[in-house]
Design an enzyme around this catalytic site. Structure first.
Site, short mmCIF file in Angstrom:
data_model
loop_
_atom_site.label_atom_id
_atom_site.label_comp_id
_atom_site.label_asym_id
_atom_site.label_seq_id
_atom_site.Cartn_x
_atom_site.Cartn_y
_atom_site.Cartn_z
CG ASP A 1 -52.38 61.62 -13.74
OD1 ASP A 1 -51.15 61.51 -13.91
OD2 ASP A 1 -53.22 61.28 -14.59
CG ASN B 1 -62.19 56.49 -20.32
OD1 ASN B 1 -61.22 57.22 -20.52
ND2 ASN B 1 -62.57 56.12 -19.11
CG HIS C 1 -58.89 59.09 -18.85
ND1 HIS C 1 -59.05 57.79 -18.41
CD2 HIS C 1 -57.57 59.20 -19.11
CE1 HIS C 1 -57.88 57.17 -18.40
NE2 HIS C 1 -56.96 58.00 -18.85
CD GLU D 1 -61.44 57.34 -15.52
OE1 GLU D 1 -61.49 57.54 -16.75
OE2 GLU D 1 -60.93 56.32 -15.02
C1 GLP Z 1 -53.40 57.20 -17.80
C2 GLP Z 1 -52.94 58.61 -17.44
C3 GLP Z 1 -53.21 59.60 -18.54
C4 GLP Z 1 -52.77 59.02 -19.87
C5 GLP Z 1 -53.57 57.78 -20.16
C6 GLP Z 1 -53.22 57.15 -21.49
O1 GLP Z 1 -54.69 56.93 -17.40
N1 GLP Z 1 -53.54 59.09 -16.23
O2 GLP Z 1 -52.51 60.81 -18.27
O3 GLP Z 1 -52.96 59.98 -20.90
O4 GLP Z 1 -53.32 56.83 -19.15
O5 GLP Z 1 -52.08 56.35 -21.34
P1 GLP Z 1 -51.25 55.77 -22.54
O6 GLP Z 1 -50.52 56.92 -23.13
O7 GLP Z 1 -50.31 54.80 -21.88
O8 GLP Z 1 -52.19 55.13 -23.48
#
Ligand code: GLP
Length: 266
Positions: free
Chosen positions: A69, A138, A140, A145
Protein backbone atom coordinates in the site's frame (compact mmCIF):
# COMPACT_ATOMS: atom_id res chain seq x y z
CA UNK A 1 -3.30 -21.71 9.89
CA UNK A 2 -0.06 -22.27 11.73
CA UNK A 3 0.10 -20.24 14.94
CA UNK A 4 3.48 -19.58 16.48
CA UNK A 5 3.52 -17.85 19.86
CA UNK A 6 7.13 -16.69 20.06
CA UNK A 7 9.02 -16.44 23.35
CA UNK A 8 10.27 -12.96 22.48
CA UNK A 9 10.58 -10.48 19.61
CA UNK A 10 13.90 -11.93 18.41
CA UNK A 11 12.50 -15.46 18.21
CA UNK A 12 9.47 -14.20 16.28
CA UNK A 13 11.70 -12.25 13.89
CA UNK A 14 13.83 -15.35 13.27
CA UNK A 15 10.73 -17.41 12.44
CA UNK A 16 9.54 -14.83 9.88
CA UNK A 17 13.06 -14.53 8.43
CA UNK A 18 13.28 -18.34 8.16
CA UNK A 19 10.19 -18.41 5.95
CA UNK A 20 11.56 -15.62 3.73
CA UNK A 21 14.91 -17.42 3.48
CA UNK A 22 13.23 -20.73 2.64
CA UNK A 23 11.15 -19.04 -0.09
CA UNK A 24 14.21 -17.32 -1.58
CA UNK A 25 16.06 -20.64 -1.69
CA UNK A 26 13.09 -22.58 -3.11
CA UNK A 27 12.41 -20.20 -5.99
CA UNK A 28 16.17 -19.88 -6.67
CA UNK A 29 17.04 -18.63 -10.14
CA UNK A 30 13.41 -18.10 -11.11
CA UNK A 31 13.48 -15.13 -8.74
CA UNK A 32 11.17 -14.77 -5.81
CA UNK A 33 8.27 -12.35 -5.87
CA UNK A 34 8.05 -10.97 -2.35
CA UNK A 35 5.09 -9.08 -0.94
CA UNK A 36 6.40 -6.59 1.61
CA UNK A 37 4.58 -4.85 4.44
CA UNK A 38 5.50 -1.59 6.11
CA UNK A 39 4.76 -0.61 9.72
CA UNK A 40 6.76 -1.53 12.82
CA UNK A 41 5.72 -5.18 13.02
CA UNK A 42 7.94 -6.70 10.32
CA UNK A 43 10.97 -4.48 11.06
CA UNK A 44 12.73 -6.95 13.45
CA UNK A 45 12.39 -9.64 10.75
CA UNK A 46 13.79 -7.24 8.13
CA UNK A 47 16.73 -6.47 10.45
CA UNK A 48 17.38 -10.21 10.79
CA UNK A 49 17.26 -10.64 7.00
CA UNK A 50 19.79 -7.81 6.55
CA UNK A 51 22.04 -9.56 9.10
CA UNK A 52 21.75 -12.86 7.21
CA UNK A 53 22.55 -11.08 3.95
CA UNK A 54 25.66 -9.47 5.44
CA UNK A 55 26.92 -12.31 7.59
CA UNK A 56 25.61 -15.45 5.92
CA UNK A 57 25.42 -14.46 2.26
CA UNK A 58 21.64 -14.72 1.97
CA UNK A 59 20.91 -13.30 -1.48
CA UNK A 60 17.88 -11.48 -2.85
CA UNK A 61 19.40 -11.23 -6.35
CA UNK A 62 16.80 -11.66 -9.08
CA UNK A 63 13.90 -11.13 -6.67
CA UNK A 64 11.15 -8.63 -7.13
CA UNK A 65 8.99 -7.03 -4.45
CA UNK A 66 5.54 -5.49 -4.32
CA UNK A 67 4.50 -3.27 -1.44
CA UNK A 68 1.03 -3.62 -0.04
CA UNK A 69 0.00 0.00 0.00
CA UNK A 70 0.88 3.69 -0.15
CA UNK A 71 -0.65 6.93 1.11
CA UNK A 72 -2.46 8.97 -1.55
CA UNK A 73 -0.81 12.35 -1.96
CA UNK A 74 2.67 11.42 -0.74
CA UNK A 75 5.29 11.41 -3.48
CA UNK A 76 7.72 8.45 -3.44
CA UNK A 77 10.51 10.54 -1.90
CA UNK A 78 8.42 11.85 1.02
CA UNK A 79 9.85 11.03 4.47
CA UNK A 80 6.73 9.07 5.44
CA UNK A 81 6.02 7.34 2.15
CA UNK A 82 6.01 3.57 2.29
CA UNK A 83 8.17 3.65 -0.85
CA UNK A 84 10.88 5.22 1.27
CA UNK A 85 10.18 3.22 4.45
CA UNK A 86 10.83 -0.14 2.82
CA UNK A 87 14.12 1.09 1.33
CA UNK A 88 15.29 2.38 4.70
CA UNK A 89 14.22 -0.71 6.61
CA UNK A 90 15.13 -3.46 4.15
CA UNK A 91 15.67 -3.23 0.43
CA UNK A 92 18.56 -0.72 0.21
CA UNK A 93 20.53 -2.96 2.61
CA UNK A 94 20.27 -6.18 0.56
CA UNK A 95 21.07 -7.15 -3.03
CA UNK A 96 17.65 -6.61 -4.58
CA UNK A 97 17.51 -4.33 -7.63
CA UNK A 98 15.93 -1.05 -6.52
CA UNK A 99 13.91 -0.87 -9.76
CA UNK A 100 12.36 -4.23 -8.86
CA UNK A 101 10.86 -2.88 -5.62
CA UNK A 102 7.44 -1.64 -6.65
CA UNK A 103 4.73 0.23 -4.79
CA UNK A 104 1.56 2.02 -5.82
CA UNK A 105 2.31 5.60 -6.86
CA UNK A 106 0.74 7.79 -4.20
CA UNK A 107 1.29 10.88 -6.35
CA UNK A 108 -0.42 9.46 -9.46
CA UNK A 109 -2.67 11.99 -11.18
CA UNK A 110 -5.37 9.31 -11.42
CA UNK A 111 -5.14 7.11 -8.30
CA UNK A 112 -8.06 4.91 -9.43
CA UNK A 113 -6.30 4.03 -12.68
CA UNK A 114 -3.01 3.57 -10.78
CA UNK A 115 -4.71 1.06 -8.46
CA UNK A 116 -5.98 -1.04 -11.35
CA UNK A 117 -2.60 -0.90 -13.10
CA UNK A 118 -0.78 -1.95 -9.92
CA UNK A 119 -3.09 -4.94 -9.48
CA UNK A 120 -2.35 -5.97 -13.08
CA UNK A 121 1.40 -5.59 -12.57
CA UNK A 122 1.32 -8.10 -9.71
CA UNK A 123 -0.44 -10.61 -11.94
CA UNK A 124 1.99 -10.01 -14.79
CA UNK A 125 4.89 -10.75 -12.43
CA UNK A 126 3.35 -14.18 -11.84
CA UNK A 127 1.82 -13.34 -8.46
CA UNK A 128 3.38 -13.10 -5.03
CA UNK A 129 5.27 -16.13 -3.68
CA UNK A 130 5.38 -14.93 -0.08
CA UNK A 131 3.36 -12.08 1.40
CA UNK A 132 4.47 -10.57 4.70
CA UNK A 133 1.71 -8.86 6.66
CA UNK A 134 1.19 -6.87 9.83
CA UNK A 135 -2.26 -6.17 11.24
CA UNK A 136 -3.93 -2.94 12.32
CA UNK A 137 -5.45 -2.68 15.79
CA UNK A 138 -8.87 -2.59 14.07
CA UNK A 139 -8.14 -5.79 12.16
CA UNK A 140 -7.10 -4.22 8.87
CA UNK A 141 -4.46 -5.77 6.66
CA UNK A 142 -2.63 -3.48 4.24
CA UNK A 143 -5.17 -0.62 4.32
CA UNK A 144 -8.29 -2.77 4.00
CA UNK A 145 -10.34 -1.13 6.69
CA UNK A 146 -13.38 -2.70 8.40
CA UNK A 147 -16.18 -2.96 5.86
CA UNK A 148 -13.83 -3.87 3.00
CA UNK A 149 -15.17 -6.36 0.50
CA UNK A 150 -13.60 -9.73 1.19
CA UNK A 151 -12.86 -10.10 -2.55
CA UNK A 152 -11.67 -6.51 -3.07
CA UNK A 153 -8.91 -5.62 -5.53
CA UNK A 154 -6.27 -2.89 -5.35
CA UNK A 155 -8.10 0.40 -4.95
CA UNK A 156 -8.32 3.79 -3.28
CA UNK A 157 -9.72 3.72 0.27
CA UNK A 158 -10.59 6.22 2.99
CA UNK A 159 -8.63 5.63 6.20
CA UNK A 160 -10.56 5.33 9.45
CA UNK A 161 -9.97 7.82 12.28
CA UNK A 162 -8.47 4.97 14.31
CA UNK A 163 -5.89 4.14 11.64
CA UNK A 164 -5.05 7.83 11.22
CA UNK A 165 -4.56 8.04 14.99
CA UNK A 166 -2.49 4.81 15.11
CA UNK A 167 -0.25 5.96 12.26
CA UNK A 168 0.09 9.56 13.43
CA UNK A 169 3.15 8.55 15.47
CA UNK A 170 5.18 8.77 12.27
CA UNK A 171 3.98 12.29 11.49
CA UNK A 172 4.32 15.62 13.30
CA UNK A 173 0.58 15.63 14.04
CA UNK A 174 -2.57 13.61 13.15
CA UNK A 175 -3.54 16.45 10.76
CA UNK A 176 -0.59 15.54 8.55
CA UNK A 177 -1.59 11.90 8.06
CA UNK A 178 -3.07 11.44 4.58
CA UNK A 179 -6.74 10.48 4.76
CA UNK A 180 -6.71 8.17 1.74
CA UNK A 181 -4.50 5.33 0.60
CA UNK A 182 -3.92 3.00 -2.33
CA UNK A 183 -4.06 -0.56 -1.06
CA UNK A 184 -3.93 -4.08 -2.42
CA UNK A 185 -7.37 -5.58 -1.90
CA UNK A 186 -8.19 -8.58 0.24
CA UNK A 187 -8.79 -10.62 -2.91
CA UNK A 188 -5.39 -9.50 -4.26
CA UNK A 189 -3.60 -10.44 -1.02
CA UNK A 190 -5.32 -13.82 -0.92
CA UNK A 191 -3.73 -14.74 -4.26
CA UNK A 192 -0.26 -14.85 -2.67
CA UNK A 193 0.94 -18.45 -2.51
CA UNK A 194 2.04 -18.16 1.10
CA UNK A 195 1.36 -15.57 3.80
CA UNK A 196 3.16 -14.76 7.06
CA UNK A 197 1.46 -12.31 9.41
CA UNK A 198 3.32 -10.94 12.39
CA UNK A 199 2.05 -8.91 15.35
CA UNK A 200 3.28 -7.94 18.78
CA UNK A 201 2.01 -6.09 21.81
CA UNK A 202 -1.23 -5.89 23.72
CA UNK A 203 -2.71 -3.35 21.28
CA UNK A 204 -2.96 -6.10 18.68
CA UNK A 205 -4.45 -8.78 20.97
CA UNK A 206 -8.11 -8.20 20.04
CA UNK A 207 -7.36 -8.13 16.31
CA UNK A 208 -5.23 -11.28 16.55
CA UNK A 209 -8.00 -13.12 18.46
CA UNK A 210 -10.49 -12.23 15.72
CA UNK A 211 -8.03 -13.09 12.97
CA UNK A 212 -7.48 -16.61 14.29
CA UNK A 213 -10.71 -17.47 16.09
CA UNK A 214 -13.38 -14.98 14.96
CA UNK A 215 -16.07 -15.35 12.33
CA UNK A 216 -15.00 -14.42 8.82
CA UNK A 217 -16.42 -10.97 8.34
CA UNK A 218 -15.75 -7.62 6.69
CA UNK A 219 -15.98 -6.17 10.23
CA UNK A 220 -12.50 -7.65 10.92
CA UNK A 221 -10.91 -7.81 7.45
CA UNK A 222 -7.93 -9.98 8.52
CA UNK A 223 -10.36 -12.86 9.22
CA UNK A 224 -10.43 -13.58 5.47
CA UNK A 225 -6.99 -15.14 5.95
CA UNK A 226 -8.79 -18.13 7.49
CA UNK A 227 -9.78 -18.93 3.90
CA UNK A 228 -6.14 -19.22 2.74
CA UNK A 229 -4.42 -22.62 3.08
CA UNK A 230 -0.85 -21.39 3.78
CA UNK A 231 -0.90 -18.79 6.53
CA UNK A 232 1.62 -18.60 9.38
CA UNK A 233 0.75 -16.24 12.24
CA UNK A 234 3.74 -15.22 14.39
CA UNK A 235 2.83 -13.37 17.58
CA UNK A 236 4.40 -12.55 20.92
CA UNK A 237 2.76 -13.42 24.26
CA UNK A 238 1.06 -10.00 24.56
CA UNK A 239 -0.51 -10.17 21.09
CA UNK A 240 -1.58 -13.78 21.83
CA UNK A 241 -3.15 -12.87 25.18
CA UNK A 242 -6.79 -12.97 23.96
CA UNK A 243 -6.51 -16.24 22.05
CA UNK A 244 -8.87 -18.72 23.72
CA UNK A 245 -6.99 -21.70 22.31
CA UNK A 246 -3.45 -20.43 22.97
CA UNK A 247 -2.51 -23.55 24.96
CA UNK A 248 -3.57 -25.75 22.07
CA UNK A 249 -1.46 -23.74 19.59
CA UNK A 250 1.57 -24.06 21.90
CA UNK A 251 0.97 -27.79 22.28
CA UNK A 252 0.59 -28.24 18.50
CA UNK A 253 3.78 -26.28 17.89
CA UNK A 254 5.74 -28.33 20.47
CA UNK A 255 4.47 -31.52 18.85
CA UNK A 256 5.54 -30.22 15.46
CA UNK A 257 9.06 -29.60 16.75
CA UNK A 258 9.16 -32.95 18.59
CA UNK A 259 8.08 -34.90 15.51
CA UNK A 260 9.95 -32.64 13.10
CA UNK A 261 6.89 -32.28 10.88
CA UNK A 262 7.19 -29.01 9.07
CA UNK A 263 4.03 -27.04 8.49
CA UNK A 264 1.56 -28.70 10.85
CA UNK A 265 -1.74 -26.82 10.73
CA UNK A 266 -4.60 -26.20 13.11
C1 GLP B 1 -0.48 0.33 8.56
C2 GLP B 1 -0.16 -0.49 7.32
C3 GLP B 1 -0.37 -1.97 7.55
C4 GLP B 1 0.27 -2.37 8.87
C5 GLP B 1 -0.40 -1.63 10.00
C6 GLP B 1 0.14 -2.00 11.35
O1 GLP B 1 -1.78 0.77 8.61
N1 GLP B 1 -0.94 -0.10 6.18
O2 GLP B 1 0.21 -2.70 6.47
O3 GLP B 1 0.14 -3.77 9.06
O4 GLP B 1 -0.21 -0.25 9.80
O5 GLP B 1 1.31 -1.26 11.60
P1 GLP B 1 2.32 -1.56 12.76
O6 GLP B 1 3.03 -2.81 12.37
O7 GLP B 1 3.23 -0.38 12.76
O8 GLP B 1 1.54 -1.71 14.01
Amino acid sequence: MEIHIAADAEAGARTVADVVEQTLRETGELGTVLGLATGDSPVPAYTELIRRHREEGLSFAGSRAFLLDEYVGLPAGHDQSYHRFIREQLTSHVDIDDAAVLSPDGAAADPVAEAAAYDRRIGEAGGVDLQILGIGSNGHIAFNEPGSSLVSRTRVVALTPRTIEDNSRYFESPDEVPVRALTQGLGTILEARRIVLTASGEGKAAAVARLVEGSVSARWPATILQMHPEVLVVVDEAAASQLELADYYRYARDLEVEHAVAGQRV
